[in-house]
Design a protein around this motif. Structure first.
Motif, PDB file in Angstrom:
ATOM      1  N   TYR A 187       0.842  -1.210   0.000  1.00 52.14           N
ATOM      2  CA  TYR A 187       0.000   0.000   0.000  1.00 52.14           C
ATOM      3  C   TYR A 187       0.872   1.253   0.000  1.00 52.14           C
ATOM      4  O   TYR A 187       0.684   2.158  -0.821  1.00 52.14           O
ATOM      5  N   ARG A 205       0.733   3.832  -3.569  1.00 49.87           N
ATOM      6  CA  ARG A 205      -0.047   5.077  -3.545  1.00 49.87           C
ATOM      7  C   ARG A 205       0.732   6.299  -4.040  1.00 49.87           C
ATOM      8  O   ARG A 205       0.235   7.050  -4.884  1.00 49.87           O
ATOM      9  N   GLU A 256      -0.111   9.147  -6.987  1.00 47.51           N
ATOM     10  CA  GLU A 256      -0.403  10.473  -6.436  1.00 47.51           C
ATOM     11  C   GLU A 256       0.565  11.528  -6.961  1.00 47.51           C
ATOM     12  O   GLU A 256       0.180  12.687  -7.168  1.00 47.51           O
ATOM     13  N   ALA A 292      -4.548   1.014  -2.454  1.00 46.69           N
ATOM     14  CA  ALA A 292      -3.715   2.205  -2.544  1.00 46.69           C
ATOM     15  C   ALA A 292      -3.966   2.944  -3.852  1.00 46.69           C
ATOM     16  O   ALA A 292      -4.054   4.176  -3.891  1.00 46.69           O
ATOM     17  N   THR A 293      -4.082   2.185  -4.936  1.00 51.32           N
ATOM     18  CA  THR A 293      -4.372   2.790  -6.246  1.00 51.32           C
ATOM     19  C   THR A 293      -5.746   3.446  -6.240  1.00 51.32           C
ATOM     20  O   THR A 293      -5.923   4.577  -6.730  1.00 51.32           O
ATOM     21  N   LYS A 348      -7.325   4.633  -3.768  1.00 52.63           N
ATOM     22  CA  LYS A 348      -7.252   5.865  -2.963  1.00 52.63           C
ATOM     23  C   LYS A 348      -6.524   6.963  -3.727  1.00 52.63           C
ATOM     24  O   LYS A 348      -6.979   8.110  -3.775  1.00 52.63           O
ATOM     25  N   ALA A 349      -5.383   6.622  -4.298  1.00 51.56           N
ATOM     26  CA  ALA A 349      -4.539   7.625  -4.960  1.00 51.56           C
ATOM     27  C   ALA A 349      -5.239   8.319  -6.108  1.00 51.56           C
ATOM     28  O   ALA A 349      -4.991   9.498  -6.385  1.00 51.56           O
ATOM     29  N   ASN A 398      -7.625  10.312   3.577  1.00 53.68           N
ATOM     30  CA  ASN A 398      -6.329   9.789   3.152  1.00 53.68           C
ATOM     31  C   ASN A 398      -5.425   9.759   4.378  1.00 53.68           C
ATOM     32  O   ASN A 398      -5.242  10.790   5.034  1.00 53.68           O
TER      33      ASN A 398
END
Length: 875
Positions: A591, A595, A599, A640-641, A643-644, A733
């Protein structure tokens, strides 16, 4: 009822295969009803030889342990027979018939009803599409088709994998794409195409041009009416086709004004609009009887490229610049992907907020993945693999600059194959660019052929002469500059990294793979599957410690072990003392590393045009380069992806310690508020700030710089919350950071292949091992919604410390088998003291589901009663 006299039918059922070593007869006998095939192996087509043997359990599961090594390659050094039967009635057998082969790997001899209709000179090449007039060979009643498939040899332009997994022992030989029988009445519709032109920038009008080829298999000229229908738009013309010829005909908007669409429904990629689709129906009638029918799905959209600072290429859809956010695709190792899996994977892509899949190689057994991307608004980069560019994969010497295609006969072969792939796929609106080379560039004569193909058959898309180019003079990937003699630099870069890479790299690097330009192939390295998946392909006695069986499921060459990944875990998180400890730390690092890559390209979107994570998925169970594993289990990198790439959220820039607000929407979002909080490792609040702001359309906005305070612990936490104008929380985040920041070693000597930037000094997260245990109350419920089940969990951290990285799984009751695919709106979440969070998941399953909860420092509590287990049956 009138008998249907025109049809297209996939010959997918009732196939059998057998090795030529066990067949004494020739094809003229094998392709007759009397030939005994009782000892043959049942199959469905498309399928490779090895795939069929595995399906029939003749070969032991090649994905488990090191079983793949045990498969004798000698089995596949000889041709294999494929045979099927189909039945025609008298009216069909008296009509015209065409057999179409979309892909056979690698050569083939074909017989129908005792007669040879094709030899290995006419079916030669995995990506050659061939068709044969079999009108005089079909019969009333049972027909027998037999195909002798000749395996690929070194130097053939075959299907291939590179360094992301071992090769298939059979070289993927077989009938790997559909076989189709078309019955028609003399004239056949071929390769229809809809070209659209939009009035940019207004988007209020689209001009359509419809074209198709008409092939006359009769021995006399035939005249008929070609009629087209798109929604309420109808157009037609009378056409005469000379005997035995193929002609192209077009309907233009100048000749047929009804092909000017006012206020068209446009096809947009995900998060920019709806992926609207239209249907074209073409029919050719002779004397009022249908000779041939065709149905084609298409989208009205316009693709352009543009240049950033005259160096970096970017892309526009319908006049709008699009930051490409994608990942690299692979088919199953034995080309055994199912339609159900493909649908789940495209939905995963959409869930992660990715907008693109890169297909390195013309992957896919048929149009399924392309149709799914059309329907879901996922862009596709489609092009050749680097498999043909390196001697180690081709098995013969290659040209250092141009790869394996440099001899005249090979140029002719590959150019024709490219043309046939373009004709096969060009109606898919999801395809936004053709990539005609990967690591290298095509030799001039070949690129000229490609350009001629685009001009004739598809002038609607840009092409890339390579997925490398910018910065190639640094020779990170190869010893030659990736510059075409015709078209110069591709305007995109392929400079790595491919192995462990610290978060700060993506924000600070401006020479290699960092956030600038278009990085077509990159990533932070290994993404190890979860423990539950590891147990599915690693034998129990090989599960711990990491050993040669783990390494066998890594990549090849520089990526044949997990040494860099394990070193980073040991240095940063502390050495795991068990498999369970390793799993926990591996997913947290998956994770943490994934990310910031995405980002950084979001933060620096003004200097970036695209990024492709290497890779999206897995050809077999593996340790490297995947956002979800072979079994469709998401890793920490998946969430993570997701979220990013949230289209509206807050990001921490590891390079300048600044908080940014990202707005990917095409309109301004006003009256937002950022809440920024910093906690030490004891969960004490050290900093709290509120920042009101407006987010301009398609923007990255600097909001607040986080100073490292004196009383920060070595490991500390950053919590970012985004609120809308109604004070509703719309984004979270959460970061774990270190005052001991990673120091990169840009001077390291990595030899000929500079595939990553190692660290001189690692960040320190070892204080995480001392986090206090916390109690979390979970209240959940399950409901049926159509074919899906919707699970909702209300989590509450009732402790005084942060609940760090809580992961929810849904498994079949009484087993350890996860229910997959699973679509969580968020996962691997951290909860502040006293925080409540609601998470929802959707899935399809007939099994009784149970919820399992794990976390870094979690005690499980439900309804105030302590439970020793972390699993419960769902109500």
């Amino acid at each position: 009822m009138d008998l249907v006299k025109t049809f297209r039918s996939r010959l997918s059922e009732n196939w059998k295969i057998q090795s030529s070593k066990d067949i004494l007869e020739r094809g003229d006998v094998v392709s007759t009803p009397g030939h005994d095939k009782k000892a043959w192996i049942p199959a469905q087509v498309p399928a490779t030889v090895l795939g069929i043997l595995v399906t029939n359990e003749i070969i032991e599961d090649p994905y488990f342990g090191e079983n793949l090594k045990k498969i004798p390659k000698a089995l596949f050094e000889v041709p294999w027979w494929y045979a099927t039967r189909f039945t025609l009635d008298d009216s069909h057998s008296r009509a015209f018939a065409t057999l179409l082969f979309d892909g056979i790997n690698y050569k083939a001899n074909v017989w129908l009803n005792g007669k040879q209709i094709a030899d290995s000179d006419s079916i030669d090449g995995a990506y050659r599409r061939t068709e044969f007039d079999v009108s005089k060979y079909i019969v009333t009643g049972e027909n027998v088709l037999a195909i002798e498939v000749v395996p690929p040899r070194p130097g053939d332009f075959s299907i291939g994998f590179v360094d992301w997994n071992p090769p298939a022992p059979d070289g993927n030989m077989g009938v790997f794409r559909p076989v189709t029988l078309e019955i028609h009445q003399g004239v056949r519709i071929k390769d229809p195409f809809v070209r659209t032109k939009i009035d940019l920038p207004h988007l209020t009008k689209a001009k359509l041009t419809v074209s198709t080829e008409l092939k006359n298999d009769a021995h006399k000229p035939l005249t008929g009416i070609l009629k087209g229908t798109i929604a309420q738009c109808i157009f037609e013309k009378e056409i005469t086709i000379p005997a035995g010829t193929t002609i192209e005909t077009r309907f233009t908007s100048e000749e047929f004004p009804q092909l000017v669409f006012e206020n068209p429904r446009l096809w947009w990629p995900v998060n920019l609009g709806e992926p609207e689709l239209y249907e074209l129906q073409l029919e050719f009638k002779i004397d009022n009887e249908i000779s041939s029918l065709s149905h084609t799905s298409f989208g009205i959209r316009e693709v352009e490229d543009y240049w950033l600072n005259d160096i970096h290429r970017g892309f526009k859809i319908n006049g709008q610049k699009v930051l490409i956010k994608g990942a690299g695709w692979t088919d199953d190792l034995l080309l055994m992907d199912t339609d159900e899996n493909l649908e789940a994977e495209v939905k995963y892509v959409k869930q992660m907020n990715l907008n693109c899949i890169r297909l390195e190689g013309f992957w896919g057994k048929d149009h399924t993945i392309y149709d799914l991307c059309d329907a879901h608004g996922i862009l596709l980069m489609v092009g050749w693999s680097c498999h043909w560019e390196h001697e180690i994969h081709m098995g013969v010497p290659v040209d250092e600059r141009f790869g394996g295609v440099y001899k005249q006969e090979h140029i002719e072969h590959v150019a024709q194959a490219w043309e046939e792939q373009v004709l096969w796929l060009r109606n898919h609106p999801s395809i936004f660019v053709w990539t005609v080379a990967s690591d290298k560039v095509p030799i001039t004569a070949l690129e000229q052929r490609y350009i001629a193909t685009f001009a004739k058959y598809d002038p609607t898309r840009p092409y890339l002469n390579s997925t490398g180019g910018v910065g190639s003079d640094q020779h990170v990937i190869g010893s030659e500059d990736v510059i075409s003699e015709i078209s110069g630099s591709s305007g995109v870069k392929m400079l790595g990294p491919y192995a462990y890479t610290a978060p700060v790299y993506w924000f600070t690097d401006t020479n290699f793979g960092g956030a600038y330009g278009f990085n077509t192939e990159t990533g932070p390295g290994a993404q190890v599957p979860t423990l539950r998946s590891l147990k599915r392909f690693i034998p129990e006695d090989k599960l711990w410690p990491i050993n040669e069986t783990w390494n066998y499921h890594c990549g090849l060459y520089e990526f044949a072990d997990l040494d860099r990944f394990v070193k980073a875990i040991n240095q940063r998180y502390g050495e795991p003392d068990s498999l369970k400890s390793f799993d926990k730390k591996a997913q947290v690092m998956n994770y943490e590393l994934m990310r910031p890559m995405f980002e950084a390209f979001q933060v620096y979107k003004q200097r970036s045009t695209g990024i492709i994570q290497w890779m999206l998925n897995a050809a077999w169970p593996k340790m490297y380069w995947q956002l979800y594993d072979y079994y469709l289990m998401p890793t920490g990198a998946f969430y993570a992806t997701q979220k990013a790439l949230s289209p509206l959220h807050l990001i921490y820039n590891y390079g300048n310690h600044t908080i940014y607000a990202i707005n990917d929407h095409l309109k301004e979002v006003k009256n937002l508020k950022a809440c920024i909080r910093v906690y030490n490792s004891s969960s004490e609040l050290l900093l709290k700030e509120h920042v009101p702001f407006n987010a301009p359309a398609d923007s990255s906005l600097s909001l607040f710089e986080v100073d490292v305070l004196k009383n920060f612990s070595t490991t500390y936490f950053l919590d970012l919350r985004l609120f809308d104008e109604d004070e509703r929380e719309i984004g979270i985040n959460f970061y774990w950071l270190s005052t001991e920041e990673e120091v990169l070693d840009y001077e390291a000597n990595l030899g000929e292949f500079a595939y990553h930037t190692p660290s001189k000094k690692f960040a320190d997260f070892r204080m995480l091992n001392g986090l206090p245990q916390v109690d979390v109350v979970i209240d959940s419920h399950l409901k049926k919604q159509g074919e899906e089940q919707v699970f909702t969990a209300q989590l509450e951290n009732i402790g005084d410390a942060i609940a760090f990285v809580v992961n929810l799984d849904i498994v079949e009751q009484g087993t350890d088998k996860p229910i997959l695919p699973i679509f969580w709106e968020d996962n691997f979440v951290s909860l502040l003291p006293g925080e409540k969070r609601c998470l929802q998941a959707t899935f399809k399953s007939d099994a009784v589901p149970e919820l399992e909860v794990n976390g870094w420092n979690l005690n499980r509590i439900r309804n105030g009663k302590t439970s020793d287990t972390r699993r419960e049956a769902l109500p």
